[in-house]
Design a protein around this motif. Structure first.
Motif, PDB file in Angstrom:
ATOM      1  N   GLY A  30       0.811  -1.209   0.000  1.00 27.53           N
ATOM      2  CA  GLY A  30       0.000   0.000   0.000  1.00 27.53           C
ATOM      3  C   GLY A  30       0.846   1.260   0.000  1.00 27.53           C
ATOM      4  O   GLY A  30       0.545   2.232  -0.699  1.00 27.53           O
ATOM      5  N   PHE A  31       1.922   1.245   0.772  1.00 25.63           N
ATOM      6  CA  PHE A  31       2.808   2.406   0.843  1.00 25.63           C
ATOM      7  C   PHE A  31       3.477   2.660  -0.499  1.00 25.63           C
ATOM      8  O   PHE A  31       3.528   3.805  -0.981  1.00 25.63           O
ATOM      9  CB  PHE A  31       3.851   2.198   1.942  1.00 25.63           C
ATOM     10  CG  PHE A  31       4.806   3.334   2.086  1.00 25.63           C
ATOM     11  CD1 PHE A  31       4.381   4.562   2.577  1.00 25.63           C
ATOM     12  CD2 PHE A  31       6.134   3.187   1.728  1.00 25.63           C
ATOM     13  CE1 PHE A  31       5.264   5.623   2.707  1.00 25.63           C
ATOM     14  CE2 PHE A  31       7.020   4.237   1.856  1.00 25.63           C
ATOM     15  CZ  PHE A  31       6.587   5.450   2.350  1.00 25.63           C
ATOM     16  N   VAL A  32       3.983   1.602  -1.133  1.00 25.36           N
ATOM     17  CA  VAL A  32       4.663   1.751  -2.433  1.00 25.36           C
ATOM     18  C   VAL A  32       3.669   2.240  -3.486  1.00 25.36           C
ATOM     19  O   VAL A  32       3.974   3.151  -4.268  1.00 25.36           O
ATOM     20  CB  VAL A  32       5.338   0.430  -2.846  1.00 25.36           C
ATOM     21  CG1 VAL A  32       5.819   0.478  -4.291  1.00 25.36           C
ATOM     22  CG2 VAL A  32       6.493   0.103  -1.914  1.00 25.36           C
ATOM     23  N   LEU A  33       2.466   1.661  -3.509  1.00 22.39           N
ATOM     24  CA  LEU A  33       1.467   2.114  -4.471  1.00 22.39           C
ATOM     25  C   LEU A  33       1.095   3.573  -4.230  1.00 22.39           C
ATOM     26  O   LEU A  33       0.914   4.352  -5.176  1.00 22.39           O
ATOM     27  CB  LEU A  33       0.216   1.232  -4.391  1.00 22.39           C
ATOM     28  CG  LEU A  33       0.343  -0.168  -4.982  1.00 22.39           C
ATOM     29  CD1 LEU A  33      -0.906  -0.989  -4.701  1.00 22.39           C
ATOM     30  CD2 LEU A  33       0.608  -0.090  -6.477  1.00 22.39           C
ATOM     31  N   SER A  34       0.983   3.969  -2.970  1.00 22.65           N
ATOM     32  CA  SER A  34       0.671   5.363  -2.647  1.00 22.65           C
ATOM     33  C   SER A  34       1.772   6.296  -3.127  1.00 22.65           C
ATOM     34  O   SER A  34       1.496   7.374  -3.660  1.00 22.65           O
ATOM     35  CB  SER A  34       0.471   5.535  -1.142  1.00 22.65           C
ATOM     36  OG  SER A  34      -0.679   4.859  -0.718  1.00 22.65           O
ATOM     37  N   LEU A  35       3.019   5.890  -2.932  1.00 26.09           N
ATOM     38  CA  LEU A  35       4.137   6.706  -3.414  1.00 26.09           C
ATOM     39  C   LEU A  35       4.107   6.853  -4.936  1.00 26.09           C
ATOM     40  O   LEU A  35       4.269   7.955  -5.464  1.00 26.09           O
ATOM     41  CB  LEU A  35       5.467   6.095  -2.990  1.00 26.09           C
ATOM     42  CG  LEU A  35       5.889   6.310  -1.548  1.00 26.09           C
ATOM     43  CD1 LEU A  35       7.204   5.586  -1.281  1.00 26.09           C
ATOM     44  CD2 LEU A  35       6.027   7.774  -1.233  1.00 26.09           C
ATOM     45  N   VAL A  36       3.889   5.744  -5.626  1.00 21.84           N
ATOM     46  CA  VAL A  36       3.855   5.780  -7.091  1.00 21.84           C
ATOM     47  C   VAL A  36       2.706   6.664  -7.570  1.00 21.84           C
ATOM     48  O   VAL A  36       2.881   7.486  -8.484  1.00 21.84           O
ATOM     49  CB  VAL A  36       3.733   4.352  -7.665  1.00 21.84           C
ATOM     50  CG1 VAL A  36       3.424   4.376  -9.149  1.00 21.84           C
ATOM     51  CG2 VAL A  36       5.004   3.567  -7.401  1.00 21.84           C
TER      52      VAL A  36
END
Length: 114
Positions: A30-36
């Motif tokens: 979730g964190f990586v997708l939010s960053l992207v």
């Protein structure tokens, strides 16, 4: 007796915590997708990759996807039990927000002084 009570309380806390929280893997995803989904619109706007309607579509699409990622990975909406109270409250909140936004736009558009 106190140790048994403490053990029972600890076991109940573990079960409740496990039931309502996601795994480290889901939080990282979730964190990586939010960053992207944050970086994509930022790069598009700062580097003038797209302009006009195309930029607005990408920004709006990224915002909607960001909303879905937040709901699924951080609010655990997909892991909800049978009575889907959180989903119902979310839908009601969205209806209220959309009504307020649409009403505000309507008023600002058609409330012109002659």
């Amino acid at each position: 007796m106190a140790q048994q009570l403490n053990h029972d309380t600890h076991a109940a806390d573990e079960h409740g915590a496990h039931e309502s929280h996601g795994s480290l893997k889901s939080y990282v995803i979730g964190f990586v997708l939010s960053l992207v989904l944050t970086i994509i619109p930022l790069v598009i706007v700062l580097n003038d990759v797209l302009e006009g309607a195309a930029a607005k579509v990408v920004l709006l699409g990224a915002a909607i996807l960001q909303f879905v990622v937040q709901l699924v990975y951080f609010m655990h909406l997909k892991q909800e039990g049978k009575p889907r109270y959180n989903l119902m409250v979310l839908i009601l909140g969205l209806i209220i927000v959309l009504t307020i936004v649409a009403g505000s736009i309507w008023i600002m558009t058609y409330n012109k002084v002659a």
